[in-house]
Design an enzyme around this catalytic site. Sequence first.
Site, short mmCIF file in Angstrom:
data_model
loop_
_atom_site.label_atom_id
_atom_site.label_comp_id
_atom_site.label_asym_id
_atom_site.label_seq_id
_atom_site.Cartn_x
_atom_site.Cartn_y
_atom_site.Cartn_z
N LYS A 25 36.62 40.82 31.66
CA LYS A 25 36.55 42.28 31.83
C LYS A 25 37.37 43.04 30.77
O LYS A 25 37.01 44.16 30.42
CB LYS A 25 37.00 42.68 33.23
CG LYS A 25 35.99 42.31 34.30
CD LYS A 25 36.40 42.85 35.66
CE LYS A 25 35.41 42.40 36.72
NZ LYS A 25 35.66 42.98 38.03
N ASP A 41 33.52 49.23 39.17
CA ASP A 41 34.23 48.66 40.33
C ASP A 41 34.96 49.75 41.11
O ASP A 41 34.92 49.78 42.35
CB ASP A 41 35.28 47.63 39.87
CG ASP A 41 34.67 46.28 39.54
OD1 ASP A 41 33.62 45.95 40.12
OD2 ASP A 41 35.24 45.56 38.70
N GLY A 80 49.12 43.17 45.87
CA GLY A 80 48.66 42.54 44.64
C GLY A 80 48.93 43.44 43.44
O GLY A 80 49.04 44.67 43.59
P1 NAP Z 1 44.13 38.57 39.51
O1 NAP Z 1 44.24 39.51 38.36
O2 NAP Z 1 44.11 37.11 39.28
O3 NAP Z 1 45.38 38.90 40.50
C1 NAP Z 1 45.64 38.09 41.60
C2 NAP Z 1 46.71 38.73 42.49
O4 NAP Z 1 46.87 37.89 43.65
C3 NAP Z 1 48.09 38.83 41.84
O5 NAP Z 1 48.73 39.99 42.31
C4 NAP Z 1 48.80 37.57 42.38
O6 NAP Z 1 50.21 37.70 42.47
C5 NAP Z 1 48.25 37.52 43.78
N1 NAP Z 1 48.35 36.18 44.35
C6 NAP Z 1 47.60 35.10 43.99
N2 NAP Z 1 47.99 34.02 44.71
C7 NAP Z 1 49.01 34.45 45.53
C8 NAP Z 1 49.80 33.80 46.52
N3 NAP Z 1 49.64 32.52 46.84
N4 NAP Z 1 50.73 34.55 47.17
C9 NAP Z 1 50.91 35.87 46.88
N5 NAP Z 1 50.18 36.53 45.95
C10 NAP Z 1 49.23 35.83 45.29
O7 NAP Z 1 42.84 38.89 40.41
P2 NAP Z 1 41.93 40.20 40.40
O8 NAP Z 1 40.89 40.07 39.36
O9 NAP Z 1 42.83 41.37 40.42
O10 NAP Z 1 41.16 40.07 41.81
C11 NAP Z 1 41.84 40.29 43.04
C12 NAP Z 1 40.90 40.25 44.22
O11 NAP Z 1 39.94 41.30 44.14
C13 NAP Z 1 40.11 38.96 44.37
O12 NAP Z 1 40.29 38.50 45.69
C14 NAP Z 1 38.67 39.34 44.16
O13 NAP Z 1 37.78 38.65 45.01
C15 NAP Z 1 38.68 40.80 44.57
N6 NAP Z 1 37.59 41.57 43.91
C16 NAP Z 1 36.62 42.14 44.69
C17 NAP Z 1 35.59 42.85 44.10
C18 NAP Z 1 34.52 43.46 44.96
O14 NAP Z 1 33.53 43.97 44.43
N7 NAP Z 1 34.68 43.45 46.27
C19 NAP Z 1 35.52 43.01 42.71
C20 NAP Z 1 36.53 42.42 41.93
C21 NAP Z 1 37.55 41.69 42.56
P3 NAP Z 1 51.16 37.31 41.20
O15 NAP Z 1 51.06 38.47 40.26
O16 NAP Z 1 52.51 37.14 41.79
O17 NAP Z 1 50.59 36.03 40.63
#
Ligand code: NAP
Length: 291
Positions: free
Chosen positions: A71, A107, A131
């Site tokens: 992205k 999004d 997050g």
């Molecule tokens: P990302 O950039 O990888 O960020 C992941 C986040 O989760 C970080 O804040 C990370 O914390 C936290 N995390 C991961 N494992 C953890 C754990 N064990 N304990 C505590 N915190 C944890 O991911 P992203 O791209 O932002 O996506 C986030 C979510 O949005 C996903 O679940 C995805 O499915 C959802 N999403 C939904 C849509 C939709 O259309 N509905 C679209 C896009 C994304 P740290 O910083 O401490 O590592």
Amino acid sequence: MNINGCTRTCGLIGNPVEHTMSPAIHNTLAEAMGQNLVYVPFHVQTGLVREAVEGAYALNLLGCNVTVPYKSQVIPYLKEIDPLAERIGAVNTLVRVEGGFKGYNTDMPGLARAMEADGVKIAGEKVLILGAGGVARAVAFMLADAASEILIMNRTVEKARKIAEEVNACAGRELAGALSVSDYGKLSKTDRCLAIQATNVGMYPRVDEAVIEDRDFYERIHTGYDLIFNPVRTRFMELTTEAGGRAFNGLKMLLYQGVIAYELWTGVRVTKDMEEQAFRAMKQESTGILL
Ligand code: NAP
């Protein structure tokens, strides 16, 4: 679907793409609207983003969606970028223009439309974001126009602080703050707020997990909006409803980001009835990938 010499192609650039629900959304919309358009997934290997964007243009694709992990990586290869996508720093939709693609972020408008459809208001709300990843950052910027207060809670608190600083700089006031997830006990117990769950915790296959397990936390929120859509009912949602709050998943956000992208590609307005058809197709598709 009748593919012929005039069929236009749209697709998804990502890695992986095998579990995507986007073909269900776009192919249903195309069929419902009688448009000669097909949508397919493109698994793009690491290091080949530039080739993918340029190749998509060379092959006369009408548009693309972009998913993890590209992205932000696609941005240098765009002809133009929409101001919202530029501010967020993430593009999930490419629209064909003269000489290349214009990048958009659907999004966040998708999430705003989904919340509206679910009757969840943002204006004047104190909002907790769980997050501080790519999506949480975008959510924080989206909320900045309407929320009264934003608190970003993350395991790695420095990342939450950085986003809060960026949002405050953009808003020109102290709108956002940061807190470590483990410090949730410091939250006020008096006013319940809206919480947006934007971590990966609870996503399939680790469906029994939530970023905070303590019921005490959930008594501080009136609405829990989980951006995860697989599973459709997450542990976070369960904990929210057990504590008396309303809970929603990310399926409608996924639907609306797709609907907005489709409208950008084709220039047509998707009707409520067509949205519902696409939503049914997504739900059907999701039963195949859940648990
Ligand atoms: P990302 O950039 O990888 O960020 C992941 C986040 O989760 C970080 O804040 C990370 O914390 C936290 N995390 C991961 N494992 C953890 C754990 N064990 N304990 C505590 N915190 C944890 O991911 P992203 O791209 O932002 O996506 C986030 C979510 O949005 C996903 O679940 C995805 O499915 C959802 N999403 C939904 C849509 C939709 O259309 N509905 C679209 C896009 C994304 P740290 O910083 O401490 O590592």
